[in-house]
Design an enzyme around this catalytic site. Structure first.
Site, PDB file in Angstrom:
ATOM      1  N   ASP A 153      59.015 -14.173  14.032  1.00 50.45           N
ATOM      2  CA  ASP A 153      59.070 -15.814  14.506  1.00 50.45           C
ATOM      3  C   ASP A 153      59.260 -17.432  13.937  1.00 50.45           C
ATOM      4  O   ASP A 153      59.555 -17.697  14.928  1.00 50.45           O
ATOM      5  CB  ASP A 153      57.056 -15.309  15.345  1.00 50.45           C
ATOM      6  CG  ASP A 153      57.548 -14.182  16.162  1.00 50.45           C
ATOM      7  OD1 ASP A 153      58.416 -13.643  16.656  1.00 50.45           O
ATOM      8  OD2 ASP A 153      56.516 -13.881  16.140  1.00 50.45           O
TER       9      ASP A 153
ATOM     10  N   HIS B  68      61.742  -5.471   7.327  1.00 46.26           N
ATOM     11  CA  HIS B  68      61.148  -4.514   8.109  1.00 46.26           C
ATOM     12  C   HIS B  68      60.473  -3.767   8.593  1.00 46.26           C
ATOM     13  O   HIS B  68      59.812  -3.606   9.915  1.00 46.26           O
ATOM     14  CB  HIS B  68      61.618  -2.563   7.418  1.00 46.26           C
ATOM     15  CG  HIS B  68      62.846  -2.744   5.965  1.00 46.26           C
ATOM     16  ND1 HIS B  68      63.951  -3.354   6.252  1.00 46.26           N
ATOM     17  CD2 HIS B  68      62.424  -3.064   4.292  1.00 46.26           C
ATOM     18  CE1 HIS B  68      65.047  -3.338   5.307  1.00 46.26           C
ATOM     19  NE2 HIS B  68      63.666  -3.464   3.755  1.00 46.26           N
TER      20      HIS B  68
ATOM     21  N   ASN C  25      65.002 -13.057   0.054  1.00 41.99           N
ATOM     22  CA  ASN C  25      64.573 -12.048  -0.572  1.00 41.99           C
ATOM     23  C   ASN C  25      63.268 -11.313   0.631  1.00 41.99           C
ATOM     24  O   ASN C  25      62.242 -11.782  -0.651  1.00 41.99           O
ATOM     25  CB  ASN C  25      65.180 -10.741  -2.155  1.00 41.99           C
ATOM     26  CG  ASN C  25      64.917 -10.128  -1.503  1.00 41.99           C
ATOM     27  OD1 ASN C  25      64.723  -9.384  -0.921  1.00 41.99           O
ATOM     28  ND2 ASN C  25      65.123  -9.214  -2.912  1.00 41.99           N
TER      29      ASN C  25
ATOM     30  N   ARG D   5      64.665   1.127   6.295  1.00 39.55           N
ATOM     31  CA  ARG D   5      64.552   0.037   6.052  1.00 39.55           C
ATOM     32  C   ARG D   5      65.625  -0.504   6.641  1.00 39.55           C
ATOM     33  O   ARG D   5      66.553  -1.721   6.250  1.00 39.55           O
ATOM     34  CB  ARG D   5      65.455   0.480   4.166  1.00 39.55           C
ATOM     35  CG  ARG D   5      64.194   0.586   3.228  1.00 39.55           C
ATOM     36  CD  ARG D   5      64.778   0.623   1.911  1.00 39.55           C
ATOM     37  NE  ARG D   5      64.689   1.473   0.428  1.00 39.55           N
ATOM     38  CZ  ARG D   5      62.552   1.003   0.151  1.00 39.55           C
ATOM     39  NH1 ARG D   5      61.998  -0.512   0.855  1.00 39.55           N
ATOM     40  NH2 ARG D   5      61.963   1.611  -0.143  1.00 39.55           N
TER      41      ARG D   5
ATOM     42  N   HIS E  20      69.517  -9.235  -0.419  1.00 38.41           N
ATOM     43  CA  HIS E  20      68.839  -7.975  -0.842  1.00 38.41           C
ATOM     44  C   HIS E  20      69.565  -7.577  -2.182  1.00 38.41           C
ATOM     45  O   HIS E  20      70.768  -7.433  -2.541  1.00 38.41           O
ATOM     46  CB  HIS E  20      68.151  -6.975  -0.059  1.00 38.41           C
ATOM     47  CG  HIS E  20      68.038  -6.775   1.172  1.00 38.41           C
ATOM     48  ND1 HIS E  20      66.943  -7.268   1.805  1.00 38.41           N
ATOM     49  CD2 HIS E  20      68.439  -8.009   2.914  1.00 38.41           C
ATOM     50  CE1 HIS E  20      65.791  -7.972   2.163  1.00 38.41           C
ATOM     51  NE2 HIS E  20      66.965  -8.125   3.068  1.00 38.41           N
ATOM     52  N   LEU E  21      68.717  -7.105  -3.258  1.00 41.50           N
ATOM     53  CA  LEU E  21      69.013  -6.540  -4.541  1.00 41.50           C
ATOM     54  C   LEU E  21      69.940  -5.189  -4.169  1.00 41.50           C
ATOM     55  O   LEU E  21      71.164  -5.664  -4.945  1.00 41.50           O
ATOM     56  CB  LEU E  21      68.074  -6.287  -5.342  1.00 41.50           C
ATOM     57  CG  LEU E  21      68.079  -7.672  -5.970  1.00 41.50           C
ATOM     58  CD1 LEU E  21      65.758  -7.253  -6.215  1.00 41.50           C
ATOM     59  CD2 LEU E  21      68.363  -8.595  -6.989  1.00 41.50           C
ATOM     60  N   SER E  22      69.652  -4.063  -3.568  1.00 42.54           N
ATOM     61  CA  SER E  22      69.829  -3.135  -3.321  1.00 42.54           C
ATOM     62  C   SER E  22      70.955  -3.003  -2.330  1.00 42.54           C
ATOM     63  O   SER E  22      70.983  -4.073  -1.289  1.00 42.54           O
ATOM     64  CB  SER E  22      69.255  -1.967  -3.020  1.00 42.54           C
ATOM     65  OG  SER E  22      68.307  -2.399  -2.017  1.00 42.54           O
TER      66      SER E  22
ATOM     67  N   TYR F  22      66.916  -1.274  -8.953  1.00 46.68           N
ATOM     68  CA  TYR F  22      66.935  -2.296  -9.019  1.00 46.68           C
ATOM     69  C   TYR F  22      67.479  -2.905  -9.844  1.00 46.68           C
ATOM     70  O   TYR F  22      67.031  -4.596 -10.619  1.00 46.68           O
ATOM     71  CB  TYR F  22      65.877  -3.196  -8.802  1.00 46.68           C
ATOM     72  CG  TYR F  22      64.898  -2.890  -7.320  1.00 46.68           C
ATOM     73  CD1 TYR F  22      65.032  -3.764  -6.012  1.00 46.68           C
ATOM     74  CD2 TYR F  22      63.957  -1.509  -7.196  1.00 46.68           C
ATOM     75  CE1 TYR F  22      64.996  -3.132  -4.937  1.00 46.68           C
ATOM     76  CE2 TYR F  22      63.507  -1.203  -5.380  1.00 46.68           C
ATOM     77  CZ  TYR F  22      64.241  -2.358  -4.550  1.00 46.68           C
ATOM     78  OH  TYR F  22      63.728  -2.229  -3.922  1.00 46.68           O
TER      79      TYR F  22
HETATM   80  C1  DQA Z   1      64.336  -5.228  -1.385  1.00 51.06           C
HETATM   81  C2  DQA Z   1      65.280  -3.943  -0.614  1.00 51.06           C
HETATM   82  C3  DQA Z   1      63.813  -3.661  -0.013  1.00 51.06           C
HETATM   83  O1  DQA Z   1      64.445  -2.304   1.629  1.00 51.06           O
HETATM   84  C4  DQA Z   1      62.914  -3.334  -1.008  1.00 51.06           C
HETATM   85  O2  DQA Z   1      61.385  -3.301   0.796  1.00 51.06           O
HETATM   86  C5  DQA Z   1      62.344  -4.568  -1.627  1.00 51.06           C
HETATM   87  C6  DQA Z   1      63.392  -4.870  -2.128  1.00 51.06           C
HETATM   88  C7  DQA Z   1      65.681  -5.583  -2.005  1.00 51.06           C
HETATM   89  O3  DQA Z   1      65.960  -6.502  -2.704  1.00 51.06           O
HETATM   90  O4  DQA Z   1      66.524  -4.988  -2.660  1.00 51.06           O
HETATM   91  O5  DQA Z   1      61.562  -5.075  -1.454  1.00 51.06           O
HETATM   92  O6  DQA Z   1      64.521  -6.095  -0.664  1.00 51.06           O
END
Ligand code: DQA
Length: 148
Positions: free
Chosen positions: A90, A83, A77, A114, A103-105, A23
C-alpha cells in the site's frame, strides 16, 4: 544526481549466517561493499553519478518510514515482507516510488508460500536469483530508468 535508497528488510542483517546453498556466504557488509565496487561501472553505463544510501531494518515501521524520505528511486529486497506485507504494498503504491524489487535467491524455484509478492506489482521490475548481482543489475535498471 539521482538519490537512490538500497534497502534490505527483515533478516537480511543475518546474511552470512543464513543457508549457504540459498544465500551464499557473504555478509550484508560484503554486499554493500560489492555494490560500491560496481558503482563506477553502473555510473559509466548510465552516464550519471549516483548517490547511494544503504539501509537495513528488521522493524517494519522503520522500513516503511525510510521509503518516505524523498528518494528518486530505490532497490528493495523486503525479505519475507515481500510475501506478507500488504502495508508495504500500500505504501509503495501511494508513494509512486520508482523501485526495482531484488532477491538473492531464485524465489520462483522455492516454496509455494514465497510465490506471492505483494510489492512486485508496483515495481519497475524484479530481479532474482543472481545473489549479490541481483542488486547491481537492479541498480543498473533503476538508474537507466531515472536518467533516460
Ligand atoms: C529473499 C527471499 C525471501 O523469500 C526470503 O524471505 C528472504 C530473502 C531473497 O533475497 O532471496 O529473506 O528476499
Amino acid at each position: 544526481m539521482p538519490n537512490i535508497l538500497i534497502a534490505n528488510g527483515v533478516n537480511l542483517d543475518l546474511l552470512g549466517r543464513r543457508p549457504e546453498n540459498i544465500y551464499g556466504v557473504g555478509t550484508l557488509e560484503d554486499l554493500e561493499q560489492y555494490i560500491l565496487t560496481q558503482l563506477p561501472v553502473v555510473e559509466k553505463a548510465v552516464g550519471s553519478a549516483l548517490s547511494l544510501t544503504f539501509f537495513q531494518s528488521n522493524s517494519d515501521a522503520e522500513f516503511l518510514n525510510k521509503l518516505s524520505e524523498g528518494w528518486d528511486g530505490a532497490v528493495l529486497n523486503p525479505g519475507a515482507w515481500t510475501h506478507t506485507s500488504l502495508a508495504l504494498a500500500d505504501r509503495l503504491e501511494a508513494l509512486s516510488l520508482p523501485f526495482v524489487e531484488v532477491h538473492l535467491s531464485q524465489v520462483v524455484k522455492r516454496e509455494r508460500f514465497r510465490q506471492r509478492s505483494f510489492s512486485a506489482q508496483y515495481a519497475l521490475g524484479r530481479i532474482e536469483g543472481f545473489g549479490f548481482h541481483s542488486y547491481t543489475l537492479g541498480l543498473w535498471a533503476l538508474a537507466s530508468h531515472l536518467t533516460k
